[in-house]
Design an enzyme around this catalytic site. Structure first.
Site, short mmCIF file in Angstrom:
data_model
loop_
_atom_site.label_atom_id
_atom_site.label_comp_id
_atom_site.label_asym_id
_atom_site.label_seq_id
_atom_site.Cartn_x
_atom_site.Cartn_y
_atom_site.Cartn_z
NE ARG A 248 20.71 -11.52 19.95
CZ ARG A 248 21.39 -11.48 18.84
NH1 ARG A 248 22.08 -12.70 18.35
NH2 ARG A 248 21.63 -10.42 18.21
CG HIS B 25 17.42 -9.65 14.35
ND1 HIS B 25 18.04 -8.43 14.61
CD2 HIS B 25 18.56 -10.34 13.72
CE1 HIS B 25 19.44 -8.45 14.60
NE2 HIS B 25 19.66 -9.78 13.82
CB CYS C 212 -1.05 -0.22 1.27
SG CYS C 212 -0.46 0.35 2.80
N GLY C 213 0.37 2.36 0.22
CA GLY C 213 1.17 3.39 0.12
C GLY C 213 2.12 3.72 0.92
NE ARG D 31 0.33 7.21 -2.63
CZ ARG D 31 -0.97 6.91 -1.96
NH1 ARG D 31 -0.91 6.69 -0.68
NH2 ARG D 31 -1.77 6.61 -2.63
N GLY E 18 -0.67 0.67 7.08
CA GLY E 18 -2.52 0.10 7.06
C GLY E 18 -2.34 -1.48 7.10
#
Length: 144
Positions: free
Chosen positions: A132, A98, A65-66, A109, A70
């Site tokens: 870890r 990690h 997405c942009g 974007r 979101g």
């Protein structure tokens, strides 16, 4: 390898280029994204990808997405999803090494299409280091 991909209107061109690249590499791709540039609601395209990951139907997910915020927020509502925002090769490597991310979220974007393809390649080839980091990843899901 099987990958689910989803995108909103900001990521249509990116998704098309990534799908073409993945199919050239002979990956199986489930496309849940829009193919148009008309404004759409990103959660509608995130939920199918996140469900595929949550239910272990695919190996990895890609969301575009942009800003990628979101889609990452929505995907991370699922118990077994670890969606990371990936905008550089180095961040992408760390997201896998990690955090054992299983969904790569790309900000359309803030990246170029060719960069996004490199991010996907890096995400798919980078291994989780475990050790870890495994203890930390095990503490991510909320156990109710």
């Amino acid at each position: 390898m099987t990958i689910s991909i989803g995108n909103d209107h900001a990521g249509t061109d990116y998704k098309q280029a990534i799908v073409k690249h993945l199919e050239f590499l002979e990956y199986t791709v489930h496309n849940y994204g829009t193919d148009a540039n008309d404004s759409v609601d990103y959660p509608d395209f995130v939920h199918p990808v996140a469900k595929d990951i949550d239910q272990e139907k695919v190996d990895f997910g890609i969301l575009i997405c942009g800003s990628a915020n979101g889609v990452a927020m929505t995907a991370n509502k699922y118990q077994n999803v670890r969606a990371g925002i990936c905008w550089t090769k180095e961040i992408t490597e760390l997201t896998r090494q990690h955090n054992n991310a299983n969904i790569c979220c790309i900000p359309a974007r803030y990246t170029a299409v060719q960069q996004a393809i490199q991010i996907v390649d890096t995400f798919l080839k980078t291994k989780f280091e475990g050790g870890r980091h495994q203890n930390r990843v095990d503490k991510i899901p909320v156990k109710c």
